[in-house]
Design a protein around this motif. Structure first.
Motif, PDB file in Angstrom:
ATOM      1  N   SER A  35     -36.819 -49.311  16.793  1.00  0.00           N
ATOM      2  CA  SER A  35     -37.771 -49.650  15.751  1.00  0.00           C
ATOM      3  C   SER A  35     -39.126 -49.976  16.346  1.00  0.00           C
ATOM      4  N   LYS A  36     -40.096 -50.053  15.456  1.00  0.00           N
ATOM      5  CA  LYS A  36     -41.436 -50.420  15.871  1.00  0.00           C
ATOM      6  C   LYS A  36     -41.451 -51.868  16.334  1.00  0.00           C
ATOM      7  N   ASP A  37     -42.406 -52.171  17.190  1.00  0.00           N
ATOM      8  CA  ASP A  37     -42.629 -53.554  17.590  1.00  0.00           C
ATOM      9  C   ASP A  37     -43.368 -54.218  16.440  1.00  0.00           C
ATOM     10  N   MET A  38     -42.700 -55.081  15.711  1.00  0.00           N
ATOM     11  CA  MET A  38     -43.263 -55.660  14.501  1.00  0.00           C
ATOM     12  C   MET A  38     -44.427 -56.600  14.798  1.00  0.00           C
ATOM     13  N   ASN A  39     -44.544 -57.092  16.033  1.00  0.00           N
ATOM     14  CA  ASN A  39     -45.650 -57.986  16.368  1.00  0.00           C
ATOM     15  C   ASN A  39     -46.979 -57.246  16.452  1.00  0.00           C
ATOM     16  N   ASN A  40     -46.972 -56.038  17.003  1.00  0.00           N
ATOM     17  CA  ASN A  40     -48.234 -55.319  17.138  1.00  0.00           C
ATOM     18  C   ASN A  40     -48.221 -53.962  16.438  1.00  0.00           C
ATOM     19  N   ARG A  41     -47.180 -53.677  15.697  1.00  0.00           N
ATOM     20  CA  ARG A  41     -47.039 -52.428  14.944  1.00  0.00           C
ATOM     21  C   ARG A  41     -47.174 -51.207  15.860  1.00  0.00           C
ATOM     22  N   GLY A  42     -46.845 -51.402  17.137  1.00  0.00           N
ATOM     23  CA  GLY A  42     -46.924 -50.326  18.107  1.00  0.00           C
ATOM     24  C   GLY A  42     -45.651 -49.512  18.152  1.00  0.00           C
ATOM     25  N   HIS A  43     -45.563 -48.666  19.130  1.00  0.00           N
ATOM     26  CA  HIS A  43     -44.379 -47.827  19.291  1.00  0.00           C
ATOM     27  C   HIS A  43     -43.358 -48.539  20.159  1.00  0.00           C
ATOM     28  N   LYS A  44     -42.223 -47.911  20.342  1.00  0.00           N
ATOM     29  CA  LYS A  44     -41.072 -48.529  20.998  1.00  0.00           C
ATOM     30  C   LYS A  44     -41.065 -48.330  22.513  1.00  0.00           C
ATOM     31  N   GLY A  45     -42.021 -47.631  23.070  1.00  0.00           N
ATOM     32  CA  GLY A  45     -42.070 -47.474  24.520  1.00  0.00           C
ATOM     33  C   GLY A  45     -41.567 -46.138  25.020  1.00  0.00           C
ATOM     34  N   PHE A  46     -41.429 -45.159  24.123  1.00  0.00           N
ATOM     35  CA  PHE A  46     -41.078 -43.821  24.580  1.00  0.00           C
ATOM     36  C   PHE A  46     -41.905 -42.804  23.818  1.00  0.00           C
ATOM     37  N   ALA A  47     -41.991 -41.600  24.386  1.00  0.00           N
ATOM     38  CA  ALA A  47     -42.787 -40.542  23.769  1.00  0.00           C
ATOM     39  C   ALA A  47     -42.212 -39.200  24.174  1.00  0.00           C
ATOM     40  N   PHE A  48     -42.612 -38.172  23.450  1.00  0.00           N
ATOM     41  CA  PHE A  48     -42.263 -36.799  23.779  1.00  0.00           C
ATOM     42  C   PHE A  48     -43.562 -36.018  23.914  1.00  0.00           C
ATOM     43  N   VAL A  49     -43.661 -35.161  24.937  1.00  0.00           N
ATOM     44  CA  VAL A  49     -44.866 -34.383  25.188  1.00  0.00           C
ATOM     45  C   VAL A  49     -44.502 -32.915  25.241  1.00  0.00           C
ATOM     46  N   ASN A  50     -45.284 -32.089  24.551  1.00  0.00           N
ATOM     47  CA  ASN A  50     -45.126 -30.641  24.577  1.00  0.00           C
ATOM     48  C   ASN A  50     -46.390 -30.067  25.203  1.00  0.00           C
ATOM     49  N   PHE A  51     -46.243 -29.049  26.056  1.00  0.00           N
ATOM     50  CA  PHE A  51     -47.357 -28.457  26.779  1.00  0.00           C
ATOM     51  C   PHE A  51     -47.618 -27.043  26.298  1.00  0.00           C
ATOM     52  N   MET A  52     -48.893 -26.629  26.356  1.00  0.00           N
ATOM     53  CA  MET A  52     -49.264 -25.266  25.984  1.00  0.00           C
ATOM     54  C   MET A  52     -48.659 -24.278  26.968  1.00  0.00           C
ATOM     55  N   SER A  53     -48.743 -24.596  28.243  1.00  0.00           N
ATOM     56  CA  SER A  53     -48.106 -23.785  29.281  1.00  0.00           C
ATOM     57  C   SER A  53     -47.965 -24.636  30.534  1.00  0.00           C
ATOM     58  N   VAL A  54     -46.879 -24.425  31.222  1.00  0.00           N
ATOM     59  CA  VAL A  54     -46.616 -25.163  32.457  1.00  0.00           C
ATOM     60  C   VAL A  54     -46.027 -24.181  33.450  1.00  0.00           C
ATOM     61  N   HIS A  55     -46.613 -24.136  34.650  1.00  0.00           N
ATOM     62  CA  HIS A  55     -46.120 -23.212  35.669  1.00  0.00           C
ATOM     63  C   HIS A  55     -44.838 -23.721  36.306  1.00  0.00           C
ATOM     64  N   SER A  56     -44.769 -25.020  36.537  1.00  0.00           N
ATOM     65  CA  SER A  56     -43.583 -25.601  37.151  1.00  0.00           C
ATOM     66  C   SER A  56     -43.284 -26.954  36.522  1.00  0.00           C
ATOM     67  N   MET A  57     -42.294 -27.002  35.653  1.00  0.00           N
ATOM     68  CA  MET A  57     -41.919 -28.245  34.989  1.00  0.00           C
ATOM     69  C   MET A  57     -41.419 -29.279  35.986  1.00  0.00           C
ATOM     70  N   ASP A  58     -40.798 -28.836  37.066  1.00  0.00           N
ATOM     71  CA  ASP A  58     -40.231 -29.764  38.039  1.00  0.00           C
ATOM     72  C   ASP A  58     -41.279 -30.712  38.610  1.00  0.00           C
ATOM     73  N   GLU A  59     -42.533 -30.263  38.698  1.00  0.00           N
ATOM     74  CA  GLU A  59     -43.600 -31.113  39.214  1.00  0.00           C
ATOM     75  C   GLU A  59     -43.873 -32.307  38.302  1.00  0.00           C
ATOM     76  N   LEU A  60     -43.506 -32.190  37.027  1.00  0.00           N
ATOM     77  CA  LEU A  60     -43.784 -33.248  36.064  1.00  0.00           C
ATOM     78  C   LEU A  60     -42.734 -34.349  36.066  1.00  0.00           C
ATOM     79  N   PHE A  61     -41.522 -34.058  36.520  1.00  0.00           N
ATOM     80  CA  PHE A  61     -40.451 -35.043  36.477  1.00  0.00           C
ATOM     81  C   PHE A  61     -40.692 -36.152  37.490  1.00  0.00           C
ATOM     82  N   GLY A  62     -40.240 -37.341  37.153  1.00  0.00           N
ATOM     83  CA  GLY A  62     -40.376 -38.467  38.062  1.00  0.00           C
ATOM     84  C   GLY A  62     -41.234 -39.563  37.462  1.00  0.00           C
ATOM     85  N   ILE A  63     -41.847 -40.339  38.328  1.00  0.00           N
ATOM     86  CA  ILE A  63     -42.623 -41.502  37.914  1.00  0.00           C
ATOM     87  C   ILE A  63     -44.110 -41.170  37.976  1.00  0.00           C
TER      88      ILE A  63
END
Length: 86
Positions: free
Chosen positions: A1-29
């Motif tokens: 659920s939303k954080d009711m104190n600040n009406r923010g998000h829950k701390g996760f997101a999903f990202v879609n890319f127009m094009s990516v040559h190597s997805m493996d480079e994106l994984f990690g921290i």
């Protein structure tokens, strides 16, 4: 659920890319607002981000990947975007 104190998000997101040559480079921290976020593969055509700071916006998340040279198509923050789990 939303954080009711600040009406923010829950701390996760999903990202879609127009094009990516190597997805493996994106994984990690990566850094977002001085805080580490974890990038994982999603079952859909998106990457899943964990530990996204509650103050981060869709634009903030997109800019992290733009700075790495990737063209972002869409960012969905959990608990805010319609259809994204709470």
């Amino acid at each position: 659920s939303k954080d009711m104190n600040n009406r923010g998000h829950k701390g996760f997101a999903f990202v879609n890319f127009m094009s990516v040559h190597s997805m493996d480079e994106l994984f990690g921290i990566h850094q977002l607002g001085g805080r580490p976020i974890e990038v994982k593969r999603s079952l859909q055509e998106y990457l899943q981000l964990k530990d996204v700071p509650s103050h981060a916006s869709e634009e903030t998340v997109a800019n992290v990947f733009r700075q790495l040279g990737y063209r972002v198509s869409e960012v969905l923050l959990g608990g805010i975007a319609p259809g994204v789990p709470h």
